[in-house]
Design a protein around this motif. Structure first.
Motif, PDB file in Angstrom:
ATOM      1  N   ASP A 322     -27.187  -0.974  -7.528  1.00  0.00           N
ATOM      2  CA  ASP A 322     -28.482  -0.396  -7.883  1.00  0.00           C
ATOM      3  C   ASP A 322     -29.377  -0.289  -6.647  1.00  0.00           C
ATOM      4  O   ASP A 322     -30.043   0.728  -6.425  1.00  0.00           O
ATOM      5  N   PHE A 323     -29.366  -1.317  -5.845  1.00  0.00           N
ATOM      6  CA  PHE A 323     -30.176  -1.337  -4.628  1.00  0.00           C
ATOM      7  C   PHE A 323     -29.696  -0.288  -3.634  1.00  0.00           C
ATOM      8  O   PHE A 323     -30.497   0.529  -3.128  1.00  0.00           O
ATOM      9  N   LEU A 324     -28.410  -0.282  -3.329  1.00  0.00           N
ATOM     10  CA  LEU A 324     -27.899   0.640  -2.322  1.00  0.00           C
ATOM     11  C   LEU A 324     -28.013   2.090  -2.780  1.00  0.00           C
ATOM     12  O   LEU A 324     -28.330   2.983  -1.982  1.00  0.00           O
ATOM     13  N   GLU A 325     -27.763   2.343  -4.059  1.00  0.00           N
ATOM     14  CA  GLU A 325     -27.914   3.708  -4.562  1.00  0.00           C
ATOM     15  C   GLU A 325     -29.345   4.197  -4.379  1.00  0.00           C
ATOM     16  O   GLU A 325     -29.583   5.349  -3.988  1.00  0.00           O
ATOM     17  N   THR A 326     -30.306   3.320  -4.646  1.00  0.00           N
ATOM     18  CA  THR A 326     -31.714   3.692  -4.489  1.00  0.00           C
ATOM     19  C   THR A 326     -32.042   3.961  -3.026  1.00  0.00           C
ATOM     20  O   THR A 326     -32.695   4.964  -2.694  1.00  0.00           O
ATOM     21  N   CYS A 327     -31.590   3.082  -2.138  1.00  0.00           N
ATOM     22  CA  CYS A 327     -31.884   3.243  -0.713  1.00  0.00           C
ATOM     23  C   CYS A 327     -31.312   4.542  -0.171  1.00  0.00           C
ATOM     24  O   CYS A 327     -31.989   5.282   0.566  1.00  0.00           O
ATOM     25  N   PHE A 328     -30.083   4.861  -0.543  1.00  0.00           N
ATOM     26  CA  PHE A 328     -29.470   6.082  -0.031  1.00  0.00           C
ATOM     27  C   PHE A 328     -30.032   7.336  -0.699  1.00  0.00           C
ATOM     28  O   PHE A 328     -30.015   8.415  -0.105  1.00  0.00           O
ATOM     29  N   ARG A 329     -30.529   7.195  -1.903  1.00  0.00           N
ATOM     30  CA  ARG A 329     -31.194   8.330  -2.530  1.00  0.00           C
ATOM     31  C   ARG A 329     -32.512   8.639  -1.833  1.00  0.00           C
ATOM     32  O   ARG A 329     -32.860   9.802  -1.598  1.00  0.00           O
TER      33      ARG A 329
END
Length: 490
Positions: A322-329
Motif C-alpha cells: 500500500d505504501f509503495l504503490e502510493t509513493c510510486f503513484r
C-alpha cells in the motif's frame, strides 16, 4: 502482482561508483565548493560514474547522519563559506575572524538587506520561490530557532505551548527571534544553491548522484515535534515503543536505535503525505535513492521504550504494498534501491521483487562457508548492487586482516589470491560481478585499514569523524582504477 517500473537511467548500463560522505572531504571552510569539485574531477578521471553519499541532513552532537534534526533539511556545516565571498555575502577577512554561525549570521543580514551581488541562482525572487516550494522549512526553522533559544534542551522540555506547537507560541517565537529564523532559512537556501551546483557539475562530467534515506527519524527532530500524531508517542510526546533490530551478523546482541516508530495507520489516512514529501525532497537532490532498512516496510522490530534490550522486541507489520504503490503513484519516476541486508525473509524479498527494486550484496558478507551465500560472486544478480563494504563495515583491508586463518584461507581460495595486494583483489572481483552497479568505499581505493573505518554499529564513540587525507588524489592509482573500470565494461 508485479509493478511495472520505469527504467532507471543510472542502471541502464554497467557502472562503477564510489561511496564517500561529503563530511569526509578535506577542507575547513565547507565541503560544497572547491573540495567537492576536486573530488568529482577525480571520479571522472577514473571513469567512475556514480557518487554515493550518506544522508545529508543536519546532525546531533554524535554526528550520525542517520539521526538527523530533519528528514528534509541539508546540513549547513557542508556550506562552503568561501563561495559566499564572490556575491558579497561575506568578505575574506570574515572567513577567519568569525565562527561559522557568526559568518552565516552576517551573510543573512546582508542578504535580507539586499547588500549583495545578485545572480541567476542567488536573488530575492529565487529565494521566495525556494520558500514556497519547500513548505517543510517553516517548521524546521522554528524548531532550530527554539533549539538555540533553549540550548541543550530536548523539545519535550520546552515551555508547554511551544512544546505542543501552539500557534500563539510559534508567533511569539517568530517575533522575538526573527534574525535567527532568517539565518536558518537562508542556510537552507544556500545549501540548496550549492548542492544544485554540485549536481550540475557532476552531471556535466557524466556522474550520477546516489543518496540515502533512513527509514526512521530522530525523536529530537523537527519532523516529530511538528507532527507528533504520526508517531507512536504517549500524551507527553515520549515514544511508547522504539526502533531497532534483533540479533544478526552486524550485532549479536541486536541493536537498540531508539527512534520513534511511525503510526502507519495514521499515515495511511492521508495517503502517506509526509513520506511522499520526504521522498520528493530527496529526489530533488539525487538520481538514485537507497531506503535504509527497507525490510521495515514489510515488518519492523518494535521494542518497548521502557525496556532497552533489543531481544525483548517483536515484529510488527509494515505498510508494504500500500505504501509503495502510493509513493510510486505520486512520484512515478522515483529511483529507489532497497537496502536488504541483515535478517531478510522471503516476504521482504517478495515485496522488493514485486516493485522491481534493486537490492544489495556485500562481498565481505560472502564467506560464511556456504556456497549458496547470496553475497558470493557466483550468486549475484544483474539488477542488484554489489559493494566491497559499506559505511557500517570495516574497510576491506581491515576486514581481511581481522579474519581468522580458516576464513582468510577461504577468501584466498575463492578469489584465487594470496593476500598481499588487498584490497584490490576484492575491488577487481566486485568490478567483474554481473551486477549493474558496483560501489567501492573511498577508503578501499586508498587501501586503508581499520583506522579509516567510518562507523561501527552499536557504538557511539569515534564514529563519522574520518576525513580524506589532503593528498588523496595522489594516493589513488587513477590510471589503474580506470583500466579496471574499462576492463569490466563499467
Amino acid at each position: 502482482m508485479t509493478v511495472d517500473m520505469p527504467p532507471n537511467p543510472v542502471l541502464a548500463r554497467r557502472r562503477a561508483g564510489v561511496l564517500l560522505h561529503p563530511t569526509a572531504l578535506p577542507g575547513t571552510s565547507g565541503k560544497l565548493g572547491a573540495a567537492v569539485r576536486q573530488f568529482v574531477d577525480v571520479l571522472a578521471e577514473a571513469g567512475i560514474t556514480v557518487w554515493q553519499t550518506l544522508p545529508l541532513g543536519p546532525t546531533h552532537a554524535d554526528l550520525s547522519p542517520y539521526q538527523s534534526l530533519s528528514a528534509h533539511a541539508g546540513n549547513p556545516v557542508l556550506i562552503d563559506l568561501e563561495e559566499l565571498v564572490a556575491p558579497g555575502l561575506l568578505d575574506s577577512q570574515e572567513l577567519t575572524a568569525f565562527t561559522r554561525t557568526e559568518a552565516l549570521e552576517h551573510a543573512s543580514q546582508r542578504f535580507h538587506a539586499g547588500r549583495y551581488r545578485e545572480s541567476e541562482a542567488l536573488n530575492a525572487q529565487a529565494y521566495q520561490n525556494f520558500l514556497e516550494h519547500h513548505q517543510w522549512l517553516d517548521d524546521f526553522a522554528l524548531f532550530m530557532t527554539a533549539r538555540e533559544a533553549f540550548p541543550g534542551v530536548n523539545w519535550l522540555d520546552w515551555p508547554e505551548d511551544l512544546r505542543d506547537h501552539k500557534p500563539t507560541a510559534l508567533e511569539a517565537l517568530r517575533e522575538s527571534h526573527q534574525s535567527t529564523l532568517e539565518r536558518v532559512c537562508l542556510e537552507q537556501y544556500l545549501f540548496f544553491i550549492q548542492w544544485t551546483a554540485v549536481r550540475h557539475y557532476a552531471a556535466e562530467r557524466g556522474i550520477w548522484l546516489f543518496g540515502d534515506i533512513p527509514i526512521f527519524v530522530a525523536h529530537d527532530s523537527a519532523d516529530v515535534w511538528a507532527a507528533p500524531h504520526l508517531y507512536k508517542l504517549d500524551g507527553e510526546g515520549k515514544p511508547r515503543v522504539v526502533a531497532g533490530v534483533p540479533p544478526d551478523y552486524f550485532s549479536p546482541e541486536g541493536q537498540h536505535w531508539g527512534n520513534p516508530l511511525f503510526d502507519w495507520q495514521r499515515m495511511a489516512e492521508d495517503r502517506y503525505h509526509w513520506w511522499v514529501q520526504r521522498l520528493a525532497s530527496q529526489q530533488e537532490r539525487f538520481d538514485l535513492l537507497r531506503i535504509d532498512h527497507f525490510r521495515g516496510l514489510q515488518a519492523y522490530w518494535e521494542i518497548p521504550a521502557e525496556n532497552p534490550r533489543p531481544v525483548d522486541g517483536y515484529w510488527m507489520p509494515g505498510p508494504a504494498d500500500d505504501f509503495l504503490e502510493t509513493c510510486f503513484r505520486e512520484l512515478p519516476r522515483l529511483p529507489l534501491v532497497a537496502e536488504n541486508l541483515g535478517i531478510i525473509g522471503e516476504d521482504v524479498e517478495a515485496l522488493r521483487h514485486r516493485f522491481r527494486l534493486p537490492g544489495m550484496t556485500v562481498i565481505q558478507f560472502g564467506f560464511d562457508g556456504s556456497a549458496a551465500n547470496p553475497h558470493l560472486l557466483h550468486n549475484h544478480k544483474e539488477w542488484d548492487l554489489v559493494y566491497t563494504g559499506t559505511h557500517d563495515n570495516d574497510t576491506t583491508l581491515g576486514w581481511y586482516q581481522s579474519l581468522d586463518e580458516r576464513t582468510r584461507e577461504h577468501v584466498n581460495r575463492y578469489l584465487r589470491i594470496n593476500g598481499p595486494d588487498m584490497p584490490w583483489p576484492v575491488i577487481q572481483a566486485a568490478m567483474g560481478s554481473v551486477s549493474r552497479l558496483v560501489i567501492v568505499p573511498i577508503q578501499d581505493l586508498l587501501a586503508l585499514g581499520s583506522e579509516a573505518r567510518f562507523n561501527t554499529p552499536g557504538t557511539i564513540q569515534g564514529n563519522w569523524k574520518w576525513t580524506l587525507p589532503e593528498d588523496y588524489r595522489a594516493r589513488i592509482d587513477l590510471p589503474g582504477l580506470r583500466n579496471i573500470v574499462n576492463l569490466y565494461g563499467r
